[in-house]
Design an enzyme around this catalytic site. Structure first.
Site, PDB file in Angstrom:
ATOM      1  N   SER A  63       0.890  -1.265  -0.003  1.00 26.52           N
ATOM      2  CA  SER A  63       0.319  -0.039   0.080  1.00 26.52           C
ATOM      3  C   SER A  63       1.027   1.326   0.028  1.00 26.52           C
ATOM      4  O   SER A  63       2.079   1.308   0.565  1.00 26.52           O
ATOM      5  CB  SER A  63      -0.967  -0.089   1.150  1.00 26.52           C
ATOM      6  OG  SER A  63      -1.657   1.205   1.274  1.00 26.52           O
ATOM      7  N   TYR A  65      -1.190  -0.001  10.511  1.00 26.43           N
ATOM      8  CA  TYR A  65      -1.269  -0.635   9.007  1.00 26.43           C
ATOM      9  C   TYR A  65       0.018  -0.286   8.391  1.00 26.43           C
ATOM     10  O   TYR A  65       0.596  -0.794   7.420  1.00 26.43           O
ATOM     11  CB  TYR A  65      -2.734  -0.143   8.637  1.00 26.43           C
ATOM     12  CG  TYR A  65      -2.888  -0.613   7.115  1.00 26.43           C
ATOM     13  CD1 TYR A  65      -3.300  -1.713   6.779  1.00 26.43           C
ATOM     14  CD2 TYR A  65      -3.019   0.514   6.187  1.00 26.43           C
ATOM     15  CE1 TYR A  65      -3.536  -2.026   5.633  1.00 26.43           C
ATOM     16  CE2 TYR A  65      -2.932   0.127   4.796  1.00 26.43           C
ATOM     17  CZ  TYR A  65      -3.586  -1.065   4.561  1.00 26.43           C
ATOM     18  OH  TYR A  65      -3.817  -1.582   3.215  1.00 26.43           O
TER      19      TYR A  65
HETATM   20  N1  LIG Z   1      -9.118  -0.585  -0.336  1.00 28.34           N
HETATM   21  C1  LIG Z   1      -7.837   0.222  -0.357  1.00 28.34           C
HETATM   22  O1  LIG Z   1      -8.290   1.374  -0.472  1.00 28.34           O
HETATM   23  C2  LIG Z   1      -6.363  -0.335  -0.297  1.00 28.34           C
HETATM   24  C3  LIG Z   1      -5.554   0.300  -0.584  1.00 28.34           C
HETATM   25  C4  LIG Z   1      -4.155  -0.183  -0.640  1.00 28.34           C
HETATM   26  C5  LIG Z   1      -3.771  -1.481  -0.556  1.00 28.34           C
HETATM   27  N2  LIG Z   1      -5.032  -2.056  -0.263  1.00 28.34           N
HETATM   28  C6  LIG Z   1      -4.718  -3.601   0.039  1.00 28.34           C
HETATM   29  O2  LIG Z   1      -5.313  -4.534  -0.917  1.00 28.34           O
HETATM   30  C7  LIG Z   1      -5.452  -5.808  -0.625  1.00 28.34           C
HETATM   31  C8  LIG Z   1      -6.864  -6.087  -0.583  1.00 28.34           C
HETATM   32  O3  LIG Z   1      -7.829  -5.444   0.326  1.00 28.34           O
HETATM   33  P1  LIG Z   1      -9.383  -5.024  -0.278  1.00 28.34           P
HETATM   34  O4  LIG Z   1      -9.057  -3.386  -0.401  1.00 28.34           O
HETATM   35  O5  LIG Z   1      -9.764  -5.641  -1.340  1.00 28.34           O
HETATM   36  O6  LIG Z   1     -10.029  -5.014   1.076  1.00 28.34           O
HETATM   37  P2  LIG Z   1     -10.866  -6.236   1.669  1.00 28.34           P
HETATM   38  O7  LIG Z   1     -12.122  -6.594   0.758  1.00 28.34           O
HETATM   39  O8  LIG Z   1     -11.255  -6.022   2.952  1.00 28.34           O
HETATM   40  O9  LIG Z   1     -10.119  -7.717   1.629  1.00 28.34           O
HETATM   41  C9  LIG Z   1      -9.102  -8.082   2.359  1.00 28.34           C
HETATM   42  C10 LIG Z   1      -9.077  -9.396   2.459  1.00 28.34           C
HETATM   43  O10 LIG Z   1      -7.965  -9.974   3.355  1.00 28.34           O
HETATM   44  C11 LIG Z   1      -8.250 -10.926   3.869  1.00 28.34           C
HETATM   45  N3  LIG Z   1      -8.234 -11.249   5.060  1.00 28.34           N
HETATM   46  C12 LIG Z   1      -8.328 -10.551   5.959  1.00 28.34           C
HETATM   47  N4  LIG Z   1      -7.727 -11.169   7.216  1.00 28.34           N
HETATM   48  C13 LIG Z   1      -7.219 -12.349   6.850  1.00 28.34           C
HETATM   49  C14 LIG Z   1      -6.387 -13.454   7.483  1.00 28.34           C
HETATM   50  N5  LIG Z   1      -6.177 -13.302   8.783  1.00 28.34           N
HETATM   51  N6  LIG Z   1      -6.197 -14.358   6.794  1.00 28.34           N
HETATM   52  C15 LIG Z   1      -6.401 -14.633   5.542  1.00 28.34           C
HETATM   53  N7  LIG Z   1      -7.035 -13.483   4.850  1.00 28.34           N
HETATM   54  C16 LIG Z   1      -7.583 -12.466   5.580  1.00 28.34           C
HETATM   55  C17 LIG Z   1     -10.101 -10.779   3.679  1.00 28.34           C
HETATM   56  O11 LIG Z   1     -10.556 -12.146   3.951  1.00 28.34           O
HETATM   57  P3  LIG Z   1     -12.144 -12.116   4.851  1.00 28.34           P
HETATM   58  O12 LIG Z   1     -13.028 -11.919   3.845  1.00 28.34           O
HETATM   59  O13 LIG Z   1     -11.943 -13.493   5.310  1.00 28.34           O
HETATM   60  O14 LIG Z   1     -12.079 -11.320   5.976  1.00 28.34           O
HETATM   61  C18 LIG Z   1     -10.105 -10.357   2.262  1.00 28.34           C
HETATM   62  O15 LIG Z   1      -9.957 -11.326   1.351  1.00 28.34           O
HETATM   63  C19 LIG Z   1      -5.099  -5.843   0.976  1.00 28.34           C
HETATM   64  O16 LIG Z   1      -3.888  -6.254   1.007  1.00 28.34           O
HETATM   65  C20 LIG Z   1      -5.241  -4.166   1.339  1.00 28.34           C
HETATM   66  O17 LIG Z   1      -4.248  -3.945   2.469  1.00 28.34           O
HETATM   67  C21 LIG Z   1      -6.399  -1.652  -0.170  1.00 28.34           C
END
Ligand SMILES: NC(=O)c1ccc[n+]([C@@H]2O[C@H](COP(=O)([O-])OP(=O)(O)OC[C@H]3O[C@@H](n4cnc5c(N)ncnc54)[C@H](OP(=O)(O)O)[C@@H]3O)[C@@H](O)[C@H]2O)c1
Length: 246
Positions: A139, A152
């Site tokens: 990120s 984070y």
């Molecule tokens: N959204 C943003 O603005 C943003 C910006 C920069 C980076 N990111 C990164 O992008 C990636 C995807 O996030 P997203 O935005 O798509 O959000 P999200 O929908 O909240 O996805 C997070 C994912 O992580 C999984 N997860 C959480 N805790 C876990 C654990 N203990 N073991 C295995 N899986 C786990 C969740 O699974 P569950 O459904 O089981 O909880 C879900 O599949 C992440 O690395 C996030 O940090 C997001």
């Protein structure tokens, strides 16, 4: 058929990348924590894209299970994984983490130690095969510690540093390591959070990740304009930055 592992199928970004691969006839191994959700998404990809999509369970916080869980992914791919995308993360509650070690630990373990534990196993696999890719979603939050999300941000900074070293280690083996640094993306992670700007869709970020993998980029900011934004943010002296409410 070449097969790609997507870790975090319940993540909108993870699914967007999976759709890019499935649209190009790649088979998929998809991981998540909830067996019913994983099975439902595997069925959805199989039906929608007419590819072989297999679900497997992986929980970043269940460290003793990691080796068996990832070996089960290799087995599901018939031993021939072309690459892996890690889209696992937990934004958490910064205010709670400041007073509750359990929340602080969950943020650090989900984003940093849990992902790294999985990546160590994947790295050894691809190094032995002398090829493949690892695309990992870090990120922009890791580029500069902010008072509003420094647990984070610290975990993502650590993850990005780990990936720098891993990239150098695997370079000679022909394994590409791609660090993905998205800005704000419209997913469950950011839903309802105040103060978001320049929010991208998961689909556009998924396309960007696929292109970065194809091009063999080392580090990609998505959308691209986050690179100059973070360059500017990193250039602000600490004496000024500590006074900002960001
Ligand atoms: N959204 C943003 O603005 C943003 C910006 C920069 C980076 N990111 C990164 O992008 C990636 C995807 O996030 P997203 O935005 O798509 O959000 P999200 O929908 O909240 O996805 C997070 C994912 O992580 C999984 N997860 C959480 N805790 C876990 C654990 N203990 N073991 C295995 N899986 C786990 C969740 O699974 P569950 O459904 O089981 O909880 C879900 O599949 C992440 O690395 C996030 O940090 C997001």
């Amino acid at each position: 058929m070449p097969t790609v592992l997507i870790m975090g199928v319940t993540s909108a970004i993870g699914r967007a990348v999976a759709a890019e691969f499935a649209g190009r006839r790649y088979d998929l191994v998809l991981t998540g924590r909830d067996p019913e959700e994983v099975a439902a998404w595997a069925a959805d990809f199989t039906f929608r894209h007419n590819v072989r999509a297999t679900g497997r369970l992986f929980d970043a916080l269940e460290f003793p299970s990691h080796v068996a869980a990832i070996e089960s992914c290799f087995e599901a791919a018939g031993g021939a994984l072309e690459g892996a995308v890690v889209s696992i993360g937990y934004l958490g509650d910064q205010a709670l983490a400041e007073r509750d070690p359990a929340e602080a630990g969950r943020i650090l373990d989900t984003n940093f130690t849990g992902c790294i534990s999985a990546l160590n196993i994947l790295a050894n696999h691809f190094e032995r095969r002398r090829g493949g890719f690892l695309a990992v979603i870090s990120s922009v939050a890791g580029d500069r510690g902010r008072r509003k999300n420094y647990f984070y941000g610290a975990a993502k900074a650590g993850l990005s540093a780990y990936l720098q070293g891993l990239r150098a280690r695997l370079f000679g083996a022909g394994v590409r390591v791609i660090t993905v640094k998205p800005g704000f993306v419209d997913t469950a992670m950011t839903f309802g959070r105040p103060g978001l700007f320049l929010v991208a869709s998961p689909q556009s970020v998924g396309r960007g990740i696929f292109k970065a993998i194809q091009r063999g980029q080392d580090v990609v900011y998505l959308p691209w304009f986050w690179r100059p934004i973070m360059l500017a943010a990193r250039a602000i002296p600490e004496s000024v930055f500590k006074r900002l409410s960001v």
